[in-house]
Design an enzyme around this catalytic site. Sequence first.
Site, short mmCIF file in Angstrom:
data_model
loop_
_atom_site.label_atom_id
_atom_site.label_comp_id
_atom_site.label_asym_id
_atom_site.label_seq_id
_atom_site.Cartn_x
_atom_site.Cartn_y
_atom_site.Cartn_z
N ASN A 249 -10.07 -0.32 0.53
CA ASN A 249 -8.61 -0.15 0.44
C ASN A 249 -8.14 -0.70 -0.90
OD1 ASN A 249 -5.85 -0.49 0.61
ND2 ASN A 249 -5.86 -1.29 2.70
N CYS B 197 0.81 -1.23 0.00
CA CYS B 197 0.00 0.00 0.00
C CYS B 197 0.84 1.27 0.00
CB CYS B 197 -0.95 0.00 1.19
SG CYS B 197 -2.04 -1.42 1.19
N HIS C 121 -3.08 7.15 2.51
CA HIS C 121 -3.60 5.85 2.08
C HIS C 121 -4.93 5.54 2.77
CE1 HIS C 121 -4.04 1.76 1.05
NE2 HIS C 121 -3.72 1.30 2.25
N1 ACO Z 1 -17.81 -8.54 10.93
C1 ACO Z 1 -18.23 -8.71 12.18
N2 ACO Z 1 -17.40 -8.98 13.21
C2 ACO Z 1 -16.09 -9.03 12.92
C3 ACO Z 1 -15.58 -8.84 11.63
C4 ACO Z 1 -16.50 -8.60 10.61
N3 ACO Z 1 -16.11 -8.40 9.33
N4 ACO Z 1 -14.24 -8.96 11.68
C5 ACO Z 1 -13.90 -9.19 12.95
N5 ACO Z 1 -15.03 -9.26 13.71
C6 ACO Z 1 -15.14 -9.48 15.14
C7 ACO Z 1 -13.93 -10.19 15.70
O1 ACO Z 1 -14.08 -11.59 15.59
C8 ACO Z 1 -13.94 -9.72 17.13
O2 ACO Z 1 -14.90 -10.48 17.84
P1 ACO Z 1 -14.62 -10.93 19.37
O3 ACO Z 1 -14.50 -9.65 20.13
O4 ACO Z 1 -15.83 -11.74 19.70
O5 ACO Z 1 -13.35 -11.70 19.30
C9 ACO Z 1 -14.46 -8.29 17.04
O6 ACO Z 1 -15.16 -8.20 15.79
C10 ACO Z 1 -13.39 -7.24 17.09
O7 ACO Z 1 -12.38 -7.63 16.15
P2 ACO Z 1 -11.09 -6.74 15.99
O8 ACO Z 1 -10.14 -7.43 15.06
O9 ACO Z 1 -10.59 -6.34 17.34
O10 ACO Z 1 -11.70 -5.47 15.27
P3 ACO Z 1 -11.01 -4.07 15.01
O11 ACO Z 1 -11.78 -2.99 15.66
O12 ACO Z 1 -9.53 -4.11 15.25
O13 ACO Z 1 -11.23 -3.88 13.45
C11 ACO Z 1 -10.02 -4.03 11.40
C12 ACO Z 1 -10.65 -4.80 12.56
C13 ACO Z 1 -11.12 -3.27 10.69
C14 ACO Z 1 -9.36 -5.01 10.45
C15 ACO Z 1 -8.97 -3.01 11.96
O14 ACO Z 1 -8.09 -3.68 12.85
C16 ACO Z 1 -8.17 -2.37 10.88
O15 ACO Z 1 -8.69 -1.64 10.06
N6 ACO Z 1 -6.84 -2.54 10.90
C17 ACO Z 1 -5.96 -1.93 9.92
C18 ACO Z 1 -5.91 -2.78 8.70
C19 ACO Z 1 -5.21 -2.10 7.56
O16 ACO Z 1 -5.05 -0.90 7.54
N7 ACO Z 1 -4.79 -2.90 6.59
C20 ACO Z 1 -4.25 -2.44 5.37
C21 ACO Z 1 -2.82 -2.12 5.45
S1 ACO Z 1 -2.20 -1.59 3.91
C22 ACO Z 1 -1.51 -2.86 2.98
O17 ACO Z 1 -0.32 -2.88 2.78
C23 ACO Z 1 -2.33 -3.94 2.39
#
Ligand code: ACO
Length: 321
Positions: free
Chosen positions: A277, A111, A247
């Site tokens: 993304n 990214c 980004h």
């Molecule tokens: N729908 C519903 N529930 C979900 C989903 C979903 N799609 N995904 C996860 N959950 C649940 C999990 O199982 C967890 O449940 P639990 O509490 O019972 O265990 C709960 O939701 C919370 O999960 P988290 O992983 O803690 O959620 P978080 O608030 O961290 O959000 C996310 C997850 C959106 C992925 C976030 O961490 C994020 O955006 N991170 C950055 C990712 C990013 O920027 N990636 C790209 C990088 S660039 C590149 O080079 C590709």
Amino acid sequence: MAEIIIGTGAAVPAYVLDNDGVAELVETDDAWIRERTGIRQRHIAKEETTASLAEEAACRAVVDAGIAPNRIDLIVVATATANQRMPCVACEVQEKIGAQQAACFDLNAACTGFVLAYQTAAAYLKAGIYRTALVIGSDCMSQVIDWQDRSTCILFGDGAGAAVLQRQPGLSYLPVAGADGRKGEVLSCQALYEEQPFYKKSGDSGFLRMDGQAVFKFAVRKVPEAILEVLESNGLSTGDIDWFVIHQANRRIIESVARHLGISMERFLVNLQEYGNTSSASIPILLDEGKHSGRLKKGQRLVIAGFGAGLTWGASIVQIA
Ligand code: ACO
């Protein structure tokens, strides 16, 4: 010598997959995705490819710049999802747009790719080696997504964006870039070597794997640091910047960056609600939309900042003609 953006273009696949559509594939819902990420829909390539999207974005950028394709000296494509190992996507673009004088290569920094491709092209221009460069970010992340993994498949979309850079006399800005290869496992995608039986495949080979919270923490710390560093090294402050173009991974990351920098969200271009993304394409798609919607105006000073797998990051100060 400095560089200036004289044209932009973008292309996204025709097929739109909204959050309700994703909820038909994995256990999730529109409210959760919107609240945690800000994403409403994404474009997914069915007919299109990383190369075809790059070519379309490139054609638009060249037309927007108003230059003849044979005036382009360099084409750099940032991608992590090329359709083939060789020839590179940049050579495919060259052939398509008729930029026969151009040197061509791809680079991969996930990214962060567009920012590093921009910095690479700008360095050639500033050194006086080339006069005009075409920089493209193109990715079809849908190809490497595990559509049964709800923690990643909600996030990504496909697309391409392009910018034509031209050398001009004037002040040149220093870029910032860095990487922490020790954190590679936080966000990774193994290449598939199916044809090679001696190559031992792991169970999840070929799919993107991500520790979302680790990437989140890295982004909210590193992006403001990189922006402040690039401003400081050029003797500027946040008040000297018209727009912040970072980004598009998660709206909460952008809000956190704005808070850290003490500036309003209104000075950030945001479109992840429409595209998710799009990896290396997110920043040039934003630049193109900003330019054609009239928000980005001639002479304005922008910061572009990327982060992603590697882990990698980069920030540059750019100007639009
Ligand atoms: N729908 C519903 N529930 C979900 C989903 C979903 N799609 N995904 C996860 N959950 C649940 C999990 O199982 C967890 O449940 P639990 O509490 O019972 O265990 C709960 O939701 C919370 O999960 P988290 O992983 O803690 O959620 P978080 O608030 O961290 O959000 C996310 C997850 C959106 C992925 C976030 O961490 C994020 O955006 N991170 C950055 C990712 C990013 O920027 N990636 C790209 C990088 S660039 C590149 O080079 C590709």
